[in-house]
Write an enzyme that holds these catalytic residues in place. Structure first.
Site, PDB file in Angstrom:
ATOM      1  N   ILE A  58       0.817  -1.611  -0.419  1.00  0.00           N
ATOM      2  CA  ILE A  58       0.206  -0.224  -0.187  1.00  0.00           C
ATOM      3  C   ILE A  58       0.710   1.108  -0.248  1.00  0.00           C
ATOM      4  CG2 ILE A  58      -1.763   1.058   0.641  1.00  0.00           C
ATOM      5  CD1 ILE A  58      -2.549  -1.973  -0.077  1.00  0.00           C
ATOM      6  N   THR A  59       0.863   1.734  -1.501  1.00  0.00           N
ATOM      7  CA  THR A  59       1.415   3.533  -1.301  1.00  0.00           C
ATOM      8  C   THR A  59       1.427   4.013  -0.103  1.00  0.00           C
ATOM      9  OG1 THR A  59       1.829   2.858  -3.984  1.00  0.00           O
ATOM     10  CG2 THR A  59       2.027   4.822  -3.224  1.00  0.00           C
ATOM     11  N   GLU A  84      -1.991  -0.675 -10.169  1.00  0.00           N
ATOM     12  CA  GLU A  84      -3.452  -0.753 -10.597  1.00  0.00           C
ATOM     13  C   GLU A  84      -3.755  -1.233 -11.665  1.00  0.00           C
ATOM     14  OE1 GLU A  84      -4.262   3.466 -10.685  1.00  0.00           O
ATOM     15  OE2 GLU A  84      -2.720   3.546  -9.303  1.00  0.00           O
ATOM     16  N   THR A 124      -2.665  -5.556 -13.624  1.00  0.00           N
ATOM     17  CA  THR A 124      -1.863  -5.465 -14.328  1.00  0.00           C
ATOM     18  C   THR A 124      -1.654  -5.686 -16.041  1.00  0.00           C
ATOM     19  OG1 THR A 124      -1.955  -7.945 -14.473  1.00  0.00           O
ATOM     20  CG2 THR A 124      -1.179  -7.285 -12.871  1.00  0.00           C
ATOM     21  N   SER A 125      -0.540  -5.413 -16.865  1.00  0.00           N
ATOM     22  CA  SER A 125      -1.592  -5.720 -18.096  1.00  0.00           C
ATOM     23  C   SER A 125      -2.577  -6.629 -19.045  1.00  0.00           C
ATOM     24  CB  SER A 125       0.078  -5.866 -19.026  1.00  0.00           C
ATOM     25  OG  SER A 125       0.581  -5.011 -18.747  1.00  0.00           O
ATOM     26  N   GLY A 163      25.149   1.960 -23.502  1.00  0.00           N
ATOM     27  CA  GLY A 163      25.825   0.721 -22.916  1.00  0.00           C
ATOM     28  C   GLY A 163      25.871   0.739 -21.371  1.00  0.00           C
ATOM     29  N   GLN A 210      20.262   0.773 -22.648  1.00  0.00           N
ATOM     30  CA  GLN A 210      21.481  -0.589 -24.477  1.00  0.00           C
ATOM     31  C   GLN A 210      21.913   1.022 -24.800  1.00  0.00           C
ATOM     32  OE1 GLN A 210      21.229  -2.925 -24.816  1.00  0.00           O
ATOM     33  NE2 GLN A 210      22.633  -2.920 -26.997  1.00  0.00           N
ATOM     34  N   ILE A 211      21.381   1.993 -24.959  1.00  0.00           N
ATOM     35  CA  ILE A 211      21.854   3.592 -25.852  1.00  0.00           C
ATOM     36  C   ILE A 211      23.056   3.707 -25.271  1.00  0.00           C
ATOM     37  CG2 ILE A 211      21.741   5.793 -26.644  1.00  0.00           C
ATOM     38  CD1 ILE A 211      19.198   4.817 -27.819  1.00  0.00           C
TER      39      ILE A 211
HETATM   40  C1  LIG Z   1       5.141  -0.561  -5.213  1.00  0.00           C
HETATM   41  C2  LIG Z   1       3.724  -1.191  -5.669  1.00  0.00           C
HETATM   42  C3  LIG Z   1       2.974  -0.642  -4.990  1.00  0.00           C
HETATM   43  C4  LIG Z   1       1.327  -0.924  -5.159  1.00  0.00           C
HETATM   44  N1  LIG Z   1       0.454   0.648  -4.928  1.00  0.00           N
HETATM   45  C5  LIG Z   1      -0.801  -0.060  -3.951  1.00  0.00           C
HETATM   46  C6  LIG Z   1      -1.571   0.507  -3.281  1.00  0.00           C
HETATM   47  O1  LIG Z   1      -1.595   1.632  -3.509  1.00  0.00           O
HETATM   48  N2  LIG Z   1      -3.014  -0.061  -2.974  1.00  0.00           N
HETATM   49  C7  LIG Z   1      -3.472  -0.993  -3.671  1.00  0.00           C
HETATM   50  O2  LIG Z   1      -4.185  -1.249  -3.373  1.00  0.00           O
HETATM   51  N3  LIG Z   1      -2.185  -2.078  -4.320  1.00  0.00           N
HETATM   52  C8  LIG Z   1      -1.615  -1.694  -4.777  1.00  0.00           C
HETATM   53  N4  LIG Z   1      -0.213  -2.193  -5.636  1.00  0.00           N
HETATM   54  C9  LIG Z   1      -0.419  -3.797  -5.718  1.00  0.00           C
HETATM   55  C10 LIG Z   1      -0.642  -4.070  -7.114  1.00  0.00           C
HETATM   56  O3  LIG Z   1      -2.079  -3.129  -7.804  1.00  0.00           O
HETATM   57  C11 LIG Z   1      -1.356  -5.008  -7.246  1.00  0.00           C
HETATM   58  O4  LIG Z   1       0.572  -6.110  -7.041  1.00  0.00           O
HETATM   59  C12 LIG Z   1      -1.272  -5.523  -9.039  1.00  0.00           C
HETATM   60  O5  LIG Z   1      -2.976  -5.047  -9.000  1.00  0.00           O
HETATM   61  C13 LIG Z   1      -1.139  -6.955  -9.043  1.00  0.00           C
HETATM   62  O6  LIG Z   1      -1.598  -7.987  -7.751  1.00  0.00           O
HETATM   63  P1  LIG Z   1      -0.835  -9.044  -7.541  1.00  0.00           P
HETATM   64  O7  LIG Z   1       0.596  -8.882  -7.013  1.00  0.00           O
HETATM   65  O8  LIG Z   1      -1.719  -9.455  -6.271  1.00  0.00           O
HETATM   66  O9  LIG Z   1      -0.801 -10.510  -8.887  1.00  0.00           O
HETATM   67  P2  LIG Z   1      -2.066 -11.037  -9.102  1.00  0.00           P
HETATM   68  O10 LIG Z   1      -3.176 -10.773  -9.353  1.00  0.00           O
HETATM   69  O11 LIG Z   1      -1.535 -13.008  -8.475  1.00  0.00           O
HETATM   70  O12 LIG Z   1      -1.144 -11.430 -10.870  1.00  0.00           O
HETATM   71  C14 LIG Z   1      -0.075 -12.749 -10.923  1.00  0.00           C
HETATM   72  C15 LIG Z   1      -0.621 -12.484 -12.540  1.00  0.00           C
HETATM   73  O13 LIG Z   1      -1.405 -13.436 -12.898  1.00  0.00           O
HETATM   74  C16 LIG Z   1      -2.133 -12.234 -13.856  1.00  0.00           C
HETATM   75  N5  LIG Z   1      -2.979 -13.031 -13.550  1.00  0.00           N
HETATM   76  C17 LIG Z   1      -3.660 -13.030 -12.795  1.00  0.00           C
HETATM   77  N6  LIG Z   1      -5.467 -13.425 -13.025  1.00  0.00           N
HETATM   78  C18 LIG Z   1      -5.661 -13.213 -14.661  1.00  0.00           C
HETATM   79  C19 LIG Z   1      -6.553 -13.732 -15.140  1.00  0.00           C
HETATM   80  N7  LIG Z   1      -7.203 -13.498 -14.651  1.00  0.00           N
HETATM   81  N8  LIG Z   1      -5.714 -13.983 -16.343  1.00  0.00           N
HETATM   82  C20 LIG Z   1      -4.982 -13.446 -17.005  1.00  0.00           C
HETATM   83  N9  LIG Z   1      -3.867 -13.586 -15.759  1.00  0.00           N
HETATM   84  C21 LIG Z   1      -3.647 -13.278 -14.511  1.00  0.00           C
HETATM   85  C22 LIG Z   1      -1.008 -11.408 -13.356  1.00  0.00           C
HETATM   86  O14 LIG Z   1      -2.118 -10.439 -14.383  1.00  0.00           O
HETATM   87  C23 LIG Z   1      -0.027 -11.258 -12.999  1.00  0.00           C
HETATM   88  O15 LIG Z   1       0.683 -11.364 -14.155  1.00  0.00           O
HETATM   89  C24 LIG Z   1       1.111  -1.784  -5.234  1.00  0.00           C
HETATM   90  C25 LIG Z   1       2.350  -3.042  -6.072  1.00  0.00           C
HETATM   91  C26 LIG Z   1       3.487  -2.412  -6.001  1.00  0.00           C
HETATM   92  C27 LIG Z   1       4.559  -3.126  -6.570  1.00  0.00           C
END
Ligand SMILES: Cc1cc2nc3c(=O)[nH]c(=O)nc-3n(C[C@H](O)[C@H](O)[C@H](O)COP(=O)(O)OP(=O)(O)OC[C@H]3O[C@@H](n4cnc5c(N)ncnc54)[C@H](O)[C@@H]3O)c2cc1C
Length: 379
Positions: free
Chosen positions: A154-155, A363, A365-366, A339, A336-337
């Site tokens: 949590i940030t 916020e 994942t991709s 080096g 890379q640029i």
């Molecule tokens: C530095 C930092 C700051 C952050 N700040 C906050 C914050 O302020 N508040 C907060 O609430 N959270 C915060 N987060 C959490 C962040 O939003 C989560 O890490 C993120 O949403 C991914 O959740 P996870 O890490 O549990 O990964 P998981 O949900 O466990 O995912 C693991 C992998 O599985 C993939 N995956 C999961 N489900 C599926 C699906 N159905 N289909 C395909 N692929 C899937 C994901 O894309 C990922 O590649 C923060 C994280 C970091 C590292």
């Protein structure tokens, strides 16, 4: 889309980033310290109050203005940019959007002036993408919520100026058997609310991130944010907006990579000429500029739709997805640029490289962005 006010704001933040942030951020990054001085100055500039109404101490600007600021900050440093993004978009915004008049009056003035910060506690150690997995529970005991559980990553949750964390918790069961989720304000220092020491992170090293635990934490019933059972809808709205901000931050990092690469390509000599004379380097920079430009257009468009009150879910997911993946590509190419020097922490591109990866994760994942886009296309 940029009016005169936006241009002036962008210019002043660009100057601030170069003159105030750049000289000190390397040390904070290396020492994993929070840049309180820089944050205080950003507060005085009104950056924490940008998209909020003046009645609560805000600047009366819009969300697009916030995005422009995030881009300019991230062009120099992402730790400072994410501190502002999380403070405004995740910290103050839920209270501003869903809070009662009393909650707004109590919490917003200090959050909007930057004197205080708030965290947004959604992610838990056992889940992130699958928000339905929320295990933290809040039970109403008379006029008190009793909260038990944990939140991860949590940030802004553990700085000296953090005043509260909004926590999503299971508060019951819906008619269809699904979890009833609600959001509750937990003030810092409430007994049973423990903030773990900061994580040792790969990037964003001058930003504040903690795991939080709640052990029979008791807060008044009126700390419920908005209506009971609306937690899911609330965080979806907050994250849809937040994605535009993360896209802007990603574009800033991408632009920083272009800036540094052009400078270096003109200075660094190899085989008797500047490396920028080699097409392999010049074309890399051209591709970096292309990605930055398209990412910018994507977030401008998402912000335009949002401010026009139109559906912006797909546009914000596309902007976040494209801009964050571009940031990773640009950071790799900029390194890379440079080096061997690109692998040295004293060079900004090394920081960009370390800071880029999280943009594809935080916020949403991709993969989550692709889920949002494909669902919106009816798949
Ligand atoms: C530095 C930092 C700051 C952050 N700040 C906050 C914050 O302020 N508040 C907060 O609430 N959270 C915060 N987060 C959490 C962040 O939003 C989560 O890490 C993120 O949403 C991914 O959740 P996870 O890490 O549990 O990964 P998981 O949900 O466990 O995912 C693991 C992998 O599985 C993939 N995956 C999961 N489900 C599926 C699906 N159905 N289909 C395909 N692929 C899937 C994901 O894309 C990922 O590649 C923060 C994280 C970091 C590292």
């Amino acid at each position: 889309m940029l009016n005169q006010e936006h241009e002036a704001l962008r210019e002043s933040v660009r100057e601030f980033a170069h003159e105030v942030v750049a000289p000190v951020i390397g040390k904070h990054y290396e020492n994993h310290t929070f840049p309180y001085d820089v944050i205080a100055q950003m507060g005085k500039m009104g950056l924490f109050g940008l998209p909020f109404a003046e009645e609560y101490g805000g600047m009366g600007g819009d969300y697009f203005a916030l995005c422009l600021v995030l881009e300019e900050l991230a062009r120099v440093d992402s730790s400072v940019a994410i501190t502002l993004e999380a403070a405004v978009s995740l910290g103050a915004m839920p209270i501003y959007r869903f809070g009662t008049a009393e909650q707004k009056e109590r919490w917003l003035p200090k959050l909007l002036s930057g004197e205080a910060l708030a965290g947004f506690g959604l992610t838990e150690p056992g889940f992130g993408s699958d928000a339905g997995g929320t295990a933290t529970r809040a039970v109403l005991d008379g006029d008190t919520w009793v909260i038990n559980g944990a939140k991860a990553f949590i940030t802004n949750s553990g700085t000296d100026i953090t005043s509260l964390v909004t926590v999503t918790a299971v508060t019951g069961t819906n008619a269809d058997g699904s979890k009833e989720l609600s959001t509750i304000i937990v003030p810092s220092g409430t007994p049973g609310f423990t903030v773990a020491p900061g994580y040792s992170k790969v990037g964003w090293c001058a930003s504040d991130t903690h795991e939080l635990t709640f052990d029979n934490v008791r807060v008044p019933a009126e700390n419920l944010l908005g209506e009971r059972g609306r937690g899911f809808a609330q965080f979806l709205r907050i994250l849809d907006e937040g994605r535009i901000a993360i896209a802007a931050l990603s574009v800033g990092l991408s632009q920083g990579c272009v800036d540094e690469s052009i400078k270096y390509a003109k200075e660094r000599q190899a085989f008797g000429r500047p490396i920028g004379d080699f097409q392999a380097i010049a074309f890399k920079i051209a591709d970096m500029e292309k990605r930055t430009h398209i990412g910018r257009l994507a977030y401008y468009e998402a912000a335009r739709l949002m401010l026009a009150g139109e559906d912006f879910k797909r546009a914000s997911a596309i902007a976040k997805l494209y801009a964050s993946e571009s940031a990773v590509d640009n950071a790799r190419d900029a390194t890379q640029i440079h080096g061997g020097y690109g692998f040295m922490n004293e060079f900004p591109v090394a920081r960009f490289w370390r800071d880029a990866k999280i943009l594809e994760i935080g916020e949403g994942t991709s993969e989550v962005q692709r889920m949002i886009i494909s669902r919106d296309l009816g798949l």
